[in-house]
Design a protein around this motif. Structure first.
Motif, PDB file in Angstrom:
ATOM      1  N   CYS A   1      25.307  27.703  -5.166  1.00 34.81           N
ATOM      2  CA  CYS A   1      26.463  27.346  -5.983  1.00 34.81           C
ATOM      3  C   CYS A   1      26.797  28.458  -6.971  1.00 34.81           C
ATOM      4  O   CYS A   1      27.964  28.783  -7.207  1.00 34.81           O
ATOM      5  CB  CYS A   1      26.162  26.045  -6.718  1.00 34.81           C
ATOM      6  SG  CYS A   1      27.531  25.405  -7.710  1.00 34.81           S
ATOM      7  N   ALA A   2      25.755  29.066  -7.554  1.00 37.34           N
ATOM      8  CA  ALA A   2      25.982  30.140  -8.524  1.00 37.34           C
ATOM      9  C   ALA A   2      26.595  31.363  -7.847  1.00 37.34           C
ATOM     10  O   ALA A   2      27.435  32.057  -8.446  1.00 37.34           O
ATOM     11  CB  ALA A   2      24.660  30.505  -9.204  1.00 37.34           C
TER      12      ALA A   2
ATOM     13  N   GLY B   1      38.328  35.271 -13.257  1.00 35.90           N
ATOM     14  CA  GLY B   1      38.544  34.777 -14.614  1.00 35.90           C
ATOM     15  C   GLY B   1      37.209  34.375 -15.253  1.00 35.90           C
ATOM     16  O   GLY B   1      36.431  33.616 -14.664  1.00 35.90           O
ATOM     17  N   LYS B   2      36.986  34.879 -16.457  1.00 34.39           N
ATOM     18  CA  LYS B   2      35.711  34.622 -17.128  1.00 34.39           C
ATOM     19  C   LYS B   2      35.525  33.151 -17.459  1.00 34.39           C
ATOM     20  O   LYS B   2      34.438  32.582 -17.235  1.00 34.39           O
ATOM     21  CB  LYS B   2      35.645  35.463 -18.407  1.00 34.39           C
ATOM     22  CG  LYS B   2      34.333  35.355 -19.147  1.00 34.39           C
ATOM     23  CD  LYS B   2      34.323  36.263 -20.363  1.00 34.39           C
ATOM     24  CE  LYS B   2      33.000  36.148 -21.095  1.00 34.39           C
ATOM     25  NZ  LYS B   2      32.956  37.018 -22.300  1.00 34.39           N
ATOM     26  N   GLU B   3      36.572  32.507 -17.975  1.00 38.60           N
ATOM     27  CA  GLU B   3      36.458  31.101 -18.349  1.00 38.60           C
ATOM     28  C   GLU B   3      36.238  30.225 -17.124  1.00 38.60           C
ATOM     29  O   GLU B   3      35.431  29.291 -17.141  1.00 38.60           O
ATOM     30  CB  GLU B   3      37.699  30.660 -19.112  1.00 38.60           C
ATOM     31  CG  GLU B   3      37.847  31.315 -20.478  1.00 38.60           C
ATOM     32  CD  GLU B   3      39.071  30.814 -21.226  1.00 38.60           C
ATOM     33  OE1 GLU B   3      39.792  29.954 -20.661  1.00 38.60           O
ATOM     34  OE2 GLU B   3      39.301  31.263 -22.355  1.00 38.60           O
ATOM     35  N   ALA B   4      36.968  30.518 -16.033  1.00 38.02           N
ATOM     36  CA  ALA B   4      36.808  29.745 -14.808  1.00 38.02           C
ATOM     37  C   ALA B   4      35.413  29.936 -14.224  1.00 38.02           C
ATOM     38  O   ALA B   4      34.781  28.997 -13.717  1.00 38.02           O
ATOM     39  CB  ALA B   4      37.871  30.156 -13.785  1.00 38.02           C
ATOM     40  N   ARG B   5      34.896  31.165 -14.314  1.00 36.78           N
ATOM     41  CA  ARG B   5      33.552  31.453 -13.804  1.00 36.78           C
ATOM     42  C   ARG B   5      32.496  30.699 -14.619  1.00 36.78           C
ATOM     43  O   ARG B   5      31.553  30.121 -14.068  1.00 36.78           O
ATOM     44  CB  ARG B   5      33.296  32.953 -13.850  1.00 36.78           C
ATOM     45  CG  ARG B   5      32.028  33.365 -13.114  1.00 36.78           C
ATOM     46  CD  ARG B   5      31.785  34.866 -13.198  1.00 36.78           C
ATOM     47  NE  ARG B   5      32.960  35.620 -12.784  1.00 36.78           N
ATOM     48  CZ  ARG B   5      33.696  36.389 -13.594  1.00 36.78           C
ATOM     49  NH1 ARG B   5      33.381  36.503 -14.878  1.00 36.78           N
ATOM     50  NH2 ARG B   5      34.741  37.048 -13.131  1.00 36.78           N
ATOM     51  N   THR B   6      32.673  30.694 -15.944  1.00 37.50           N
ATOM     52  CA  THR B   6      31.728  29.971 -16.808  1.00 37.50           C
ATOM     53  C   THR B   6      31.759  28.478 -16.524  1.00 37.50           C
ATOM     54  O   THR B   6      30.710  27.811 -16.472  1.00 37.50           O
ATOM     55  CB  THR B   6      32.068  30.229 -18.288  1.00 37.50           C
ATOM     56  OG1 THR B   6      32.034  31.637 -18.548  1.00 37.50           O
ATOM     57  CG2 THR B   6      31.077  29.530 -19.196  1.00 37.50           C
TER      58      THR B   6
ATOM     59  N   ALA C   1      32.573  27.072 -13.688  1.00 40.62           N
ATOM     60  CA  ALA C   1      31.978  26.854 -12.375  1.00 40.62           C
ATOM     61  C   ALA C   1      30.448  26.875 -12.444  1.00 40.62           C
ATOM     62  O   ALA C   1      29.768  26.059 -11.826  1.00 40.62           O
ATOM     63  CB  ALA C   1      32.480  27.905 -11.386  1.00 40.62           C
ATOM     64  N   LEU C   2      29.911  27.804 -13.219  1.00 40.89           N
ATOM     65  CA  LEU C   2      28.457  27.868 -13.384  1.00 40.89           C
ATOM     66  C   LEU C   2      27.929  26.623 -14.091  1.00 40.89           C
ATOM     67  O   LEU C   2      26.840  26.126 -13.776  1.00 40.89           O
ATOM     68  CB  LEU C   2      28.068  29.126 -14.173  1.00 40.89           C
ATOM     69  CG  LEU C   2      28.151  30.447 -13.408  1.00 40.89           C
ATOM     70  CD1 LEU C   2      27.938  31.626 -14.352  1.00 40.89           C
ATOM     71  CD2 LEU C   2      27.114  30.476 -12.283  1.00 40.89           C
ATOM     72  N   SER C   3      28.690  26.112 -15.065  1.00 41.16           N
ATOM     73  CA  SER C   3      28.282  24.879 -15.754  1.00 41.16           C
ATOM     74  C   SER C   3      28.248  23.708 -14.773  1.00 41.16           C
ATOM     75  O   SER C   3      27.343  22.864 -14.842  1.00 41.16           O
ATOM     76  CB  SER C   3      29.242  24.579 -16.900  1.00 41.16           C
ATOM     77  OG  SER C   3      29.205  25.618 -17.878  1.00 41.16           O
ATOM     78  N   GLN C   4      29.205  23.665 -13.863  1.00 38.78           N
ATOM     79  CA  GLN C   4      29.210  22.612 -12.854  1.00 38.78           C
ATOM     80  C   GLN C   4      27.999  22.728 -11.923  1.00 38.78           C
ATOM     81  O   GLN C   4      27.393  21.721 -11.552  1.00 38.78           O
ATOM     82  CB  GLN C   4      30.502  22.664 -12.046  1.00 38.78           C
ATOM     83  CG  GLN C   4      31.739  22.264 -12.841  1.00 38.78           C
ATOM     84  CD  GLN C   4      33.015  22.369 -12.030  1.00 38.78           C
ATOM     85  OE1 GLN C   4      32.988  22.743 -10.853  1.00 38.78           O
ATOM     86  NE2 GLN C   4      34.143  22.044 -12.655  1.00 38.78           N
TER      87      GLN C   4
END
Length: 202
Positions: free
Chosen positions: A40-41, A49-54, A56-59
């Motif tokens: 997943c990571a 996009g940095k915010e979208a990547r962050t 996604a990692l939180s999910q």
């Protein structure tokens, strides 16, 4: 009978093709979700996009509790116990979660006992220090002053000093026998010549 059967098969095939042609089913058929956190990571890292990547990692972190082990299998880190547990899959099974919870209960009991033992040891040390301090103060108040034996007593007369024999005198030594010999001579003078007249007599 053959014609109706063929019509039924044809209708079933048309329904199946229509179902497979829907976008949702087609997406599930050709793609699959990540199997564990690491996969997943990897997908999340490719998100632009940095915010979208962050996000996604939180999910990924919320979806998968376990982490891959180098030798195979997974490990789960319980931050409440600061301890790792081996698990079979990317998330703990109900049995594994029950074992982790039981270990956490034992951990809390150990922490409670350690806290009680530390508090008891600190209290014992305080009581011991207070007892030693009290004993020291009592000893100082009961100790007699060095001058108590001599307080209120007049100083010894000169004759008493001459008669006093030092405790460490050696037998038949001149320093120890002289005071006794001097007293003997004085007594002999008194016997022969009498007491000398007192001062101030006329």
């Amino acid at each position: 009978m053959t014609a109706p059967r063929n019509q039924i098969l044809l209708a079933a095939m048309m329904v199946g093709c229509a179902a497979l042609s829907s976008p949702q089913v087609r997406a599930q058929w050709w793609s699959h979700g990540p199997a564990d956190f690491e996969e997943c990571a990897d997908i999340a890292e490719k998100v632009t996009g940095k915010e979208a990547r962050t996000a996604a990692l939180s999910q990924c972190n919320a979806k998968f509790a376990g982490r891959r082990k180098s030798g195979g299998g997974y490990t789960y880190f319980d931050f409440m116990q600061n301890r790792k547990f081996d698990i079979a899959g990317p998330n703990p099974t109900p049995e594994e979660q029950k074992r982790i919870d039981e270990q956490y209960a034992a951990y809390l009991e150990t922490q409670r006992r350690s806290t009680i033992a530390a508090a008891f040891a600190a209290k014992q040390q305080q009581l011991q220090q207070a007892s030693l301090k009290q004993a020291s103060l009592k000893s100082e108040t009961e100790k007699p002053p060095l001058t108590t034996g001599n307080a209120g007593k007049p100083p010894p007369a000169a004759g008493d000093l001459r008669r006093a024999k030092p405790a460490d005198c050696t037998r038949h030594s001149f320093s120890c026998e002289w005071p006794r010999l001097s007293e003997g001579i004085k007594d002999l003078k008194k016997a022969l010549f009498g007491s000398p007249p007192g001062k101030g007599r006329t």
